[in-house]
Design a protein around this motif. Structure first.
Motif, PDB file in Angstrom:
ATOM      1  N   ILE A 127     -40.365 -12.840 -83.740  1.00 12.27           N
ATOM      2  CA  ILE A 127     -41.618 -13.671 -83.371  1.00 12.27           C
ATOM      3  C   ILE A 127     -42.643 -13.524 -84.397  1.00 12.27           C
ATOM      4  O   ILE A 127     -43.085 -12.560 -84.634  1.00 12.27           O
ATOM      5  CB  ILE A 127     -42.301 -13.498 -82.126  1.00 12.27           C
ATOM      6  CG1 ILE A 127     -40.963 -13.429 -80.973  1.00 12.27           C
ATOM      7  CG2 ILE A 127     -43.213 -14.463 -81.759  1.00 12.27           C
ATOM      8  CD1 ILE A 127     -41.360 -13.290 -79.630  1.00 12.27           C
ATOM      9  N   ASP A 128     -43.049 -14.651 -85.134  1.00 13.49           N
ATOM     10  CA  ASP A 128     -43.812 -14.380 -86.194  1.00 13.49           C
ATOM     11  C   ASP A 128     -45.317 -14.285 -85.700  1.00 13.49           C
ATOM     12  O   ASP A 128     -45.791 -14.468 -84.494  1.00 13.49           O
ATOM     13  CB  ASP A 128     -43.971 -15.695 -87.112  1.00 13.49           C
ATOM     14  CG  ASP A 128     -44.448 -17.157 -86.488  1.00 13.49           C
ATOM     15  OD1 ASP A 128     -44.863 -16.940 -85.596  1.00 13.49           O
ATOM     16  OD2 ASP A 128     -44.076 -17.957 -87.339  1.00 13.49           O
ATOM     17  N   ALA A 129     -46.256 -14.071 -86.730  1.00 14.63           N
ATOM     18  CA  ALA A 129     -47.477 -13.639 -86.147  1.00 14.63           C
ATOM     19  C   ALA A 129     -48.219 -14.899 -85.339  1.00 14.63           C
ATOM     20  O   ALA A 129     -49.259 -14.436 -84.553  1.00 14.63           O
ATOM     21  CB  ALA A 129     -48.354 -13.349 -87.286  1.00 14.63           C
ATOM     22  N   GLN A 130     -47.961 -16.022 -85.608  1.00 10.02           N
ATOM     23  CA  GLN A 130     -48.812 -16.979 -84.935  1.00 10.02           C
ATOM     24  C   GLN A 130     -48.272 -17.219 -83.771  1.00 10.02           C
ATOM     25  O   GLN A 130     -49.101 -17.555 -82.691  1.00 10.02           O
ATOM     26  CB  GLN A 130     -48.290 -18.346 -85.894  1.00 10.02           C
ATOM     27  CG  GLN A 130     -49.157 -19.643 -85.219  1.00 10.02           C
ATOM     28  CD  GLN A 130     -48.863 -20.826 -86.252  1.00 10.02           C
ATOM     29  OE1 GLN A 130     -48.419 -20.921 -87.255  1.00 10.02           O
ATOM     30  NE2 GLN A 130     -49.234 -21.957 -85.654  1.00 10.02           N
ATOM     31  N   ALA A 131     -47.066 -16.978 -83.402  1.00  9.00           N
ATOM     32  CA  ALA A 131     -46.689 -17.140 -81.771  1.00  9.00           C
ATOM     33  C   ALA A 131     -46.800 -15.722 -81.334  1.00  9.00           C
ATOM     34  O   ALA A 131     -46.691 -15.840 -79.884  1.00  9.00           O
ATOM     35  CB  ALA A 131     -45.361 -17.463 -81.827  1.00  9.00           C
ATOM     36  N   ALA A 132     -46.925 -14.667 -81.729  1.00  8.34           N
ATOM     37  CA  ALA A 132     -46.891 -13.264 -81.233  1.00  8.34           C
ATOM     38  C   ALA A 132     -47.840 -13.015 -79.941  1.00  8.34           C
ATOM     39  O   ALA A 132     -47.905 -12.637 -79.128  1.00  8.34           O
ATOM     40  CB  ALA A 132     -47.156 -12.184 -82.180  1.00  8.34           C
ATOM     41  N   PRO A 133     -49.020 -13.590 -80.151  1.00 11.32           N
ATOM     42  CA  PRO A 133     -50.300 -13.454 -79.195  1.00 11.32           C
ATOM     43  C   PRO A 133     -49.693 -13.844 -77.905  1.00 11.32           C
ATOM     44  O   PRO A 133     -49.936 -13.416 -76.991  1.00 11.32           O
ATOM     45  CB  PRO A 133     -51.472 -14.384 -79.561  1.00 11.32           C
ATOM     46  CG  PRO A 133     -51.191 -14.171 -81.029  1.00 11.32           C
ATOM     47  CD  PRO A 133     -49.853 -14.269 -81.329  1.00 11.32           C
ATOM     48  N   HIS A 134     -49.093 -15.111 -77.840  1.00  9.29           N
ATOM     49  CA  HIS A 134     -48.382 -15.441 -76.667  1.00  9.29           C
ATOM     50  C   HIS A 134     -47.538 -14.841 -76.123  1.00  9.29           C
ATOM     51  O   HIS A 134     -47.561 -14.578 -74.617  1.00  9.29           O
ATOM     52  CB  HIS A 134     -47.812 -17.013 -76.924  1.00  9.29           C
ATOM     53  CG  HIS A 134     -48.770 -17.996 -77.538  1.00  9.29           C
ATOM     54  ND1 HIS A 134     -49.771 -18.823 -76.883  1.00  9.29           N
ATOM     55  CD2 HIS A 134     -48.788 -18.717 -78.781  1.00  9.29           C
ATOM     56  CE1 HIS A 134     -50.353 -19.574 -77.729  1.00  9.29           C
ATOM     57  NE2 HIS A 134     -50.049 -19.416 -78.742  1.00  9.29           N
ATOM     58  N   PHE A 135     -46.696 -13.949 -76.803  1.00  6.96           N
ATOM     59  CA  PHE A 135     -45.788 -13.330 -76.155  1.00  6.96           C
ATOM     60  C   PHE A 135     -46.405 -11.982 -75.720  1.00  6.96           C
ATOM     61  O   PHE A 135     -45.676 -11.268 -74.805  1.00  6.96           O
ATOM     62  CB  PHE A 135     -44.542 -13.113 -77.104  1.00  6.96           C
ATOM     63  CG  PHE A 135     -43.651 -14.301 -77.150  1.00  6.96           C
ATOM     64  CD1 PHE A 135     -42.344 -14.228 -76.479  1.00  6.96           C
ATOM     65  CD2 PHE A 135     -43.889 -15.287 -78.062  1.00  6.96           C
ATOM     66  CE1 PHE A 135     -41.664 -15.531 -76.570  1.00  6.96           C
ATOM     67  CE2 PHE A 135     -43.124 -16.254 -78.181  1.00  6.96           C
ATOM     68  CZ  PHE A 135     -41.850 -16.511 -77.395  1.00  6.96           C
ATOM     69  N   ARG A 136     -47.524 -11.573 -76.408  1.00  7.38           N
ATOM     70  CA  ARG A 136     -48.013 -10.080 -75.964  1.00  7.38           C
ATOM     71  C   ARG A 136     -48.996 -10.448 -74.487  1.00  7.38           C
ATOM     72  O   ARG A 136     -48.728  -9.460 -73.811  1.00  7.38           O
ATOM     73  CB  ARG A 136     -49.082  -9.906 -76.983  1.00  7.38           C
ATOM     74  CG  ARG A 136     -48.673  -9.377 -78.209  1.00  7.38           C
ATOM     75  CD  ARG A 136     -49.775  -9.074 -79.265  1.00  7.38           C
ATOM     76  NE  ARG A 136     -49.117  -8.707 -80.751  1.00  7.38           N
ATOM     77  CZ  ARG A 136     -48.695  -7.476 -80.891  1.00  7.38           C
ATOM     78  NH1 ARG A 136     -48.921  -6.415 -79.924  1.00  7.38           N
ATOM     79  NH2 ARG A 136     -48.462  -6.852 -82.041  1.00  7.38           N
TER      80      ARG A 136
END
Length: 313
Positions: free
Chosen positions: A218-227
Protein backbone atom coordinates in the motif's frame (compact mmCIF):
# COMPACT_ATOMS: atom_id res chain seq x y z
CA UNK A 1 -2.50 -51.28 -2.40
CA UNK A 2 -4.24 -52.21 0.85
CA UNK A 3 -6.57 -55.20 0.81
CA UNK A 4 -9.35 -52.82 1.87
CA UNK A 5 -8.78 -50.20 -0.85
CA UNK A 6 -10.91 -51.88 -3.53
CA UNK A 7 -13.92 -52.57 -1.23
CA UNK A 8 -13.66 -49.06 0.23
CA UNK A 9 -13.73 -47.46 -3.21
CA UNK A 10 -16.64 -49.67 -4.28
CA UNK A 11 -18.58 -48.85 -1.11
CA UNK A 12 -17.87 -45.14 -1.59
CA UNK A 13 -19.37 -45.26 -5.08
CA UNK A 14 -22.44 -47.04 -3.71
CA UNK A 15 -22.76 -44.42 -0.97
CA UNK A 16 -22.51 -41.61 -3.52
CA UNK A 17 -25.35 -43.07 -5.56
CA UNK A 18 -27.50 -43.65 -2.49
CA UNK A 19 -26.74 -40.19 -1.14
CA UNK A 20 -27.93 -38.74 -4.46
CA UNK A 21 -31.24 -40.55 -4.03
CA UNK A 22 -30.57 -43.10 -6.77
CA UNK A 23 -31.89 -46.65 -6.79
CA UNK A 24 -29.01 -49.10 -6.51
CA UNK A 25 -29.63 -52.39 -8.36
CA UNK A 26 -26.79 -54.96 -7.97
CA UNK A 27 -27.54 -56.70 -11.25
CA UNK A 28 -27.29 -53.42 -13.18
CA UNK A 29 -24.17 -52.15 -11.39
CA UNK A 30 -22.11 -55.35 -11.35
CA UNK A 31 -20.41 -54.74 -14.71
CA UNK A 32 -19.81 -51.04 -13.97
CA UNK A 33 -18.08 -51.80 -10.66
CA UNK A 34 -16.27 -54.91 -11.87
CA UNK A 35 -17.71 -57.31 -9.29
CA UNK A 36 -20.54 -59.82 -9.19
CA UNK A 37 -24.11 -58.94 -8.31
CA UNK A 38 -23.78 -61.27 -5.31
CA UNK A 39 -20.86 -59.19 -3.99
CA UNK A 40 -22.92 -56.01 -4.25
CA UNK A 41 -25.85 -57.67 -2.49
CA UNK A 42 -23.51 -58.64 0.35
CA UNK A 43 -22.20 -55.06 0.46
CA UNK A 44 -25.71 -53.72 0.87
CA UNK A 45 -26.89 -56.40 3.29
CA UNK A 46 -23.79 -56.47 5.51
CA UNK A 47 -21.27 -53.69 5.03
CA UNK A 48 -23.91 -51.00 4.50
CA UNK A 49 -26.46 -52.48 6.87
CA UNK A 50 -26.18 -49.34 9.03
CA UNK A 51 -28.01 -47.34 6.36
CA UNK A 52 -31.82 -46.85 6.42
CA UNK A 53 -32.33 -48.58 3.06
CA UNK A 54 -35.66 -49.30 1.37
CA UNK A 55 -36.29 -52.07 -1.19
CA UNK A 56 -37.56 -50.87 -4.55
CA UNK A 57 -37.96 -52.82 -7.80
CA UNK A 58 -35.08 -55.23 -7.37
CA UNK A 59 -32.82 -52.62 -5.82
CA UNK A 60 -32.27 -50.46 -2.78
CA UNK A 61 -32.76 -46.76 -2.16
CA UNK A 62 -31.78 -44.59 0.82
CA UNK A 63 -34.69 -43.25 2.87
CA UNK A 64 -35.43 -39.84 1.33
CA UNK A 65 -35.17 -38.19 4.75
CA UNK A 66 -31.43 -38.90 4.68
CA UNK A 67 -30.49 -38.23 1.05
CA UNK A 68 -28.06 -35.41 0.35
CA UNK A 69 -26.90 -35.27 3.96
CA UNK A 70 -23.43 -36.74 3.48
CA UNK A 71 -20.45 -34.73 2.32
CA UNK A 72 -17.53 -36.19 0.38
CA UNK A 73 -15.44 -36.55 3.53
CA UNK A 74 -18.30 -38.33 5.30
CA UNK A 75 -18.63 -40.79 2.42
CA UNK A 76 -14.91 -41.54 2.40
CA UNK A 77 -14.82 -42.16 6.15
CA UNK A 78 -17.94 -44.34 6.18
CA UNK A 79 -16.72 -46.38 3.20
CA UNK A 80 -13.32 -46.96 4.78
CA UNK A 81 -14.90 -47.99 8.08
CA UNK A 82 -17.46 -50.26 6.41
CA UNK A 83 -14.72 -51.96 4.36
CA UNK A 84 -12.88 -52.92 7.56
CA UNK A 85 -15.64 -53.42 10.13
CA UNK A 86 -19.00 -53.31 8.40
CA UNK A 87 -19.26 -57.09 8.02
CA UNK A 88 -18.77 -57.76 11.73
CA UNK A 89 -21.98 -58.95 13.47
CA UNK A 90 -23.44 -56.39 15.83
CA UNK A 91 -20.90 -53.68 14.96
CA UNK A 92 -22.61 -50.32 15.64
CA UNK A 93 -19.65 -48.01 15.01
CA UNK A 94 -20.55 -47.27 11.38
CA UNK A 95 -24.20 -46.69 12.31
CA UNK A 96 -23.23 -44.23 15.04
CA UNK A 97 -20.89 -42.40 12.67
CA UNK A 98 -23.58 -42.18 9.98
CA UNK A 99 -26.15 -40.82 12.42
CA UNK A 100 -23.66 -38.28 13.77
CA UNK A 101 -22.82 -37.05 10.27
CA UNK A 102 -26.48 -36.74 9.30
CA UNK A 103 -27.32 -34.92 12.53
CA UNK A 104 -24.40 -32.55 12.05
CA UNK A 105 -25.53 -31.77 8.50
CA UNK A 106 -29.08 -31.05 9.62
CA UNK A 107 -28.01 -28.84 12.54
CA UNK A 108 -25.40 -26.95 10.54
CA UNK A 109 -27.62 -26.54 7.51
CA UNK A 110 -24.82 -27.89 5.32
CA UNK A 111 -26.77 -30.86 4.04
CA UNK A 112 -28.55 -30.28 0.77
CA UNK A 113 -31.26 -32.28 -0.91
CA UNK A 114 -30.31 -33.63 -4.35
CA UNK A 115 -32.39 -31.02 -6.19
CA UNK A 116 -30.53 -28.24 -4.30
CA UNK A 117 -27.06 -29.44 -5.33
CA UNK A 118 -25.29 -27.98 -8.36
CA UNK A 119 -25.29 -30.09 -11.51
CA UNK A 120 -21.51 -30.43 -11.27
CA UNK A 121 -21.63 -31.84 -7.72
CA UNK A 122 -22.10 -35.45 -8.74
CA UNK A 123 -19.28 -35.79 -11.32
CA UNK A 124 -16.98 -33.87 -8.99
CA UNK A 125 -17.78 -36.20 -6.07
CA UNK A 126 -17.11 -39.19 -8.33
CA UNK A 127 -13.73 -37.71 -9.29
CA UNK A 128 -12.88 -36.98 -5.65
CA UNK A 129 -13.62 -40.51 -4.49
CA UNK A 130 -11.80 -42.08 -7.46
CA UNK A 131 -8.83 -39.65 -7.09
CA UNK A 132 -9.10 -38.57 -10.75
CA UNK A 133 -7.56 -35.38 -12.08
CA UNK A 134 -9.97 -32.92 -13.68
CA UNK A 135 -9.94 -29.97 -16.03
CA UNK A 136 -12.44 -27.15 -16.51
CA UNK A 137 -12.90 -23.54 -17.52
CA UNK A 138 -13.53 -20.87 -14.90
CA UNK A 139 -15.38 -17.63 -15.57
CA UNK A 140 -13.34 -14.70 -14.25
CA UNK A 141 -14.21 -11.07 -13.70
CA UNK A 142 -14.58 -8.87 -16.78
CA UNK A 143 -16.08 -11.88 -18.58
CA UNK A 144 -12.71 -13.62 -18.99
CA UNK A 145 -12.38 -17.41 -19.08
CA UNK A 146 -9.38 -19.27 -17.67
CA UNK A 147 -8.67 -22.92 -18.48
CA UNK A 148 -7.40 -25.32 -15.82
CA UNK A 149 -6.00 -28.83 -16.30
CA UNK A 150 -4.48 -31.49 -14.07
CA UNK A 151 -6.42 -30.29 -11.02
CA UNK A 152 -6.53 -32.68 -8.04
CA UNK A 153 -10.01 -32.47 -6.43
CA UNK A 154 -10.33 -33.05 -2.66
CA UNK A 155 -13.61 -31.77 -1.28
CA UNK A 156 -16.88 -30.05 -2.09
CA UNK A 157 -17.58 -27.21 0.32
CA UNK A 158 -20.78 -25.28 0.95
CA UNK A 159 -20.63 -21.83 2.50
CA UNK A 160 -23.56 -19.44 2.87
CA UNK A 161 -25.44 -21.27 0.14
CA UNK A 162 -22.55 -21.20 -2.36
CA UNK A 163 -20.64 -24.29 -3.46
CA UNK A 164 -16.87 -24.55 -3.87
CA UNK A 165 -14.33 -27.18 -4.82
CA UNK A 166 -11.23 -27.50 -2.63
CA UNK A 167 -8.39 -28.75 -4.83
CA UNK A 168 -4.67 -28.69 -5.54
CA UNK A 169 -3.36 -26.94 -8.63
CA UNK A 170 0.31 -27.81 -9.29
CA UNK A 171 0.92 -28.25 -5.58
CA UNK A 172 -0.99 -25.14 -4.50
CA UNK A 173 -4.19 -25.43 -2.46
CA UNK A 174 -7.08 -23.49 -4.03
CA UNK A 175 -10.85 -23.21 -3.95
CA UNK A 176 -12.99 -22.82 -7.06
CA UNK A 177 -16.57 -21.58 -7.25
CA UNK A 178 -18.88 -24.15 -8.85
CA UNK A 179 -21.10 -21.32 -10.05
CA UNK A 180 -18.21 -20.08 -12.23
CA UNK A 181 -17.10 -23.52 -13.42
CA UNK A 182 -17.94 -24.91 -16.86
CA UNK A 183 -16.77 -27.53 -19.37
CA UNK A 184 -15.79 -30.02 -16.64
CA UNK A 185 -13.57 -32.88 -17.83
CA UNK A 186 -12.71 -35.89 -15.64
CA UNK A 187 -9.57 -37.66 -16.87
CA UNK A 188 -8.55 -41.27 -16.39
CA UNK A 189 -5.32 -40.06 -14.78
CA UNK A 190 -5.30 -40.70 -11.04
CA UNK A 191 -3.31 -39.00 -8.28
CA UNK A 192 -2.11 -39.93 -4.81
CA UNK A 193 -3.83 -37.73 -2.19
CA UNK A 194 -1.47 -35.45 -0.30
CA UNK A 195 -1.51 -36.32 3.44
CA UNK A 196 -0.92 -32.70 4.44
CA UNK A 197 -3.92 -31.54 2.44
CA UNK A 198 -6.04 -34.34 3.88
CA UNK A 199 -5.11 -33.27 7.43
CA UNK A 200 -5.86 -29.64 6.64
CA UNK A 201 -9.29 -30.51 5.30
CA UNK A 202 -10.04 -32.80 8.25
CA UNK A 203 -9.82 -29.89 10.69
CA UNK A 204 -13.20 -28.44 9.80
CA UNK A 205 -15.67 -28.88 6.96
CA UNK A 206 -15.95 -25.25 5.90
CA UNK A 207 -14.70 -23.12 3.06
CA UNK A 208 -12.39 -21.07 5.19
CA UNK A 209 -9.81 -23.74 5.99
CA UNK A 210 -8.79 -23.35 2.35
CA UNK A 211 -7.59 -19.75 2.77
CA UNK A 212 -4.13 -18.65 1.79
CA UNK A 213 -1.94 -15.73 2.86
CA UNK A 214 -1.99 -12.66 0.61
CA UNK A 215 0.49 -9.78 0.76
CA UNK A 216 -0.40 -6.29 -0.43
CA UNK A 217 1.80 -3.23 -0.85
CA UNK A 218 0.00 0.00 0.00
CA UNK A 219 1.57 3.28 -1.03
CA UNK A 220 2.05 6.28 1.26
CA UNK A 221 -1.05 8.08 0.01
CA UNK A 222 -3.45 5.28 1.00
CA UNK A 223 -1.50 4.02 4.03
CA UNK A 224 -3.16 6.36 6.60
CA UNK A 225 -6.57 4.87 5.81
CA UNK A 226 -5.30 1.33 6.53
CA UNK A 227 -3.49 2.49 9.68
CA UNK A 228 -6.61 4.09 11.19
CA UNK A 229 -8.84 1.03 10.89
CA UNK A 230 -9.10 -2.39 9.30
CA UNK A 231 -10.50 -1.85 5.84
CA UNK A 232 -10.15 -5.58 5.13
CA UNK A 233 -11.53 -8.06 7.69
CA UNK A 234 -8.37 -10.14 8.20
CA UNK A 235 -5.90 -7.34 7.52
CA UNK A 236 -2.63 -7.28 9.48
CA UNK A 237 0.14 -4.68 9.08
CA UNK A 238 3.34 -6.64 8.52
CA UNK A 239 5.80 -3.82 7.82
CA UNK A 240 6.00 -0.02 7.70
CA UNK A 241 8.09 1.11 4.73
CA UNK A 242 10.56 4.01 4.71
CA UNK A 243 8.57 5.83 2.03
CA UNK A 244 5.46 5.84 4.25
CA UNK A 245 3.84 2.83 2.62
CA UNK A 246 2.79 -0.46 4.24
CA UNK A 247 3.02 -4.19 3.63
CA UNK A 248 -0.29 -5.71 4.71
CA UNK A 249 -1.26 -9.38 4.91
CA UNK A 250 -4.73 -10.93 4.79
CA UNK A 251 -6.37 -14.32 4.35
CA UNK A 252 -8.43 -15.16 1.27
CA UNK A 253 -9.89 -18.31 -0.23
CA UNK A 254 -9.69 -17.16 -3.85
CA UNK A 255 -8.68 -14.18 -5.99
CA UNK A 256 -12.28 -12.99 -6.28
CA UNK A 257 -12.16 -11.90 -2.63
CA UNK A 258 -9.13 -9.65 -3.20
CA UNK A 259 -9.25 -8.24 -6.73
CA UNK A 260 -12.32 -5.99 -6.16
CA UNK A 261 -10.56 -4.41 -3.15
CA UNK A 262 -7.39 -3.75 -5.13
CA UNK A 263 -9.35 -2.29 -8.06
CA UNK A 264 -11.21 0.07 -5.71
CA UNK A 265 -7.94 1.43 -4.31
CA UNK A 266 -6.02 1.56 -7.60
CA UNK A 267 -3.37 2.74 -8.20
CA UNK A 268 -2.42 2.70 -4.51
CA UNK A 269 -2.46 -1.06 -3.91
CA UNK A 270 -0.47 -3.89 -5.47
CA UNK A 271 -0.61 -7.64 -4.85
CA UNK A 272 2.85 -8.96 -3.94
CA UNK A 273 1.75 -12.53 -3.30
CA UNK A 274 0.37 -14.66 -4.89
CA UNK A 275 2.01 -13.16 -7.99
CA UNK A 276 -0.53 -14.92 -10.22
CA UNK A 277 -3.32 -12.77 -8.74
CA UNK A 278 -1.48 -9.56 -9.68
CA UNK A 279 -0.95 -10.96 -13.18
CA UNK A 280 -4.67 -11.79 -13.41
CA UNK A 281 -5.50 -8.22 -12.36
CA UNK A 282 -3.18 -6.71 -14.99
CA UNK A 283 -4.45 -8.98 -17.75
CA UNK A 284 -8.05 -8.08 -16.95
CA UNK A 285 -7.29 -4.35 -17.00
CA UNK A 286 -5.36 -4.65 -20.25
CA UNK A 287 -8.27 -6.39 -21.95
CA UNK A 288 -10.74 -3.87 -20.56
CA UNK A 289 -8.64 -1.02 -21.98
CA UNK A 290 -8.03 -2.83 -25.25
CA UNK A 291 -4.27 -3.01 -24.62
CA UNK A 292 -1.86 -5.88 -25.34
CA UNK A 293 -1.55 -8.50 -22.60
CA UNK A 294 -0.06 -6.80 -19.54
CA UNK A 295 2.19 -9.73 -18.73
CA UNK A 296 3.64 -9.79 -22.22
CA UNK A 297 4.12 -6.03 -22.10
CA UNK A 298 6.16 -6.35 -18.91
CA UNK A 299 8.54 -8.66 -20.77
CA UNK A 300 9.35 -6.43 -23.69
CA UNK A 301 6.08 -6.00 -25.59
CA UNK A 302 3.99 -2.83 -25.48
CA UNK A 303 4.81 -0.55 -22.56
CA UNK A 304 3.35 -1.86 -19.31
CA UNK A 305 1.26 0.28 -16.98
CA UNK A 306 3.42 2.32 -14.62
CA UNK A 307 2.55 0.16 -11.60
CA UNK A 308 3.50 -3.17 -13.19
CA UNK A 309 7.18 -3.25 -12.17
CA UNK A 310 8.02 -5.85 -9.55
CA UNK A 311 9.14 -4.59 -6.17
CA UNK A 312 12.67 -5.46 -5.22
CA UNK A 313 14.03 -5.98 -8.71
Amino acid sequence: MSAHDAPARRLALLLIKLNHGERVAPSALAAELGVSAATLRRDLARRLAFLPLERERGGWRLDTAFTGRLGTRDIEQLAALAAVRGALPGDELARELFEARVQRAILAGSGAAPHERPELARPLEDAIVAHRRIGFELLKDEGLVQAYAGIEPYRLLRHKGAWYLAARDRGQFKTFSLARMQQLRVSQESFDPDPGTERQLADEDTLWQARQRVLLRIDAQAAPHFRRRKLIASQKIEQALEDGGLIVSLQAAHAGQVLPIVRYWMPHLRILSPEAWQAELEQGLARYLGLPDATAAAHGGAQAPSGSERDGG
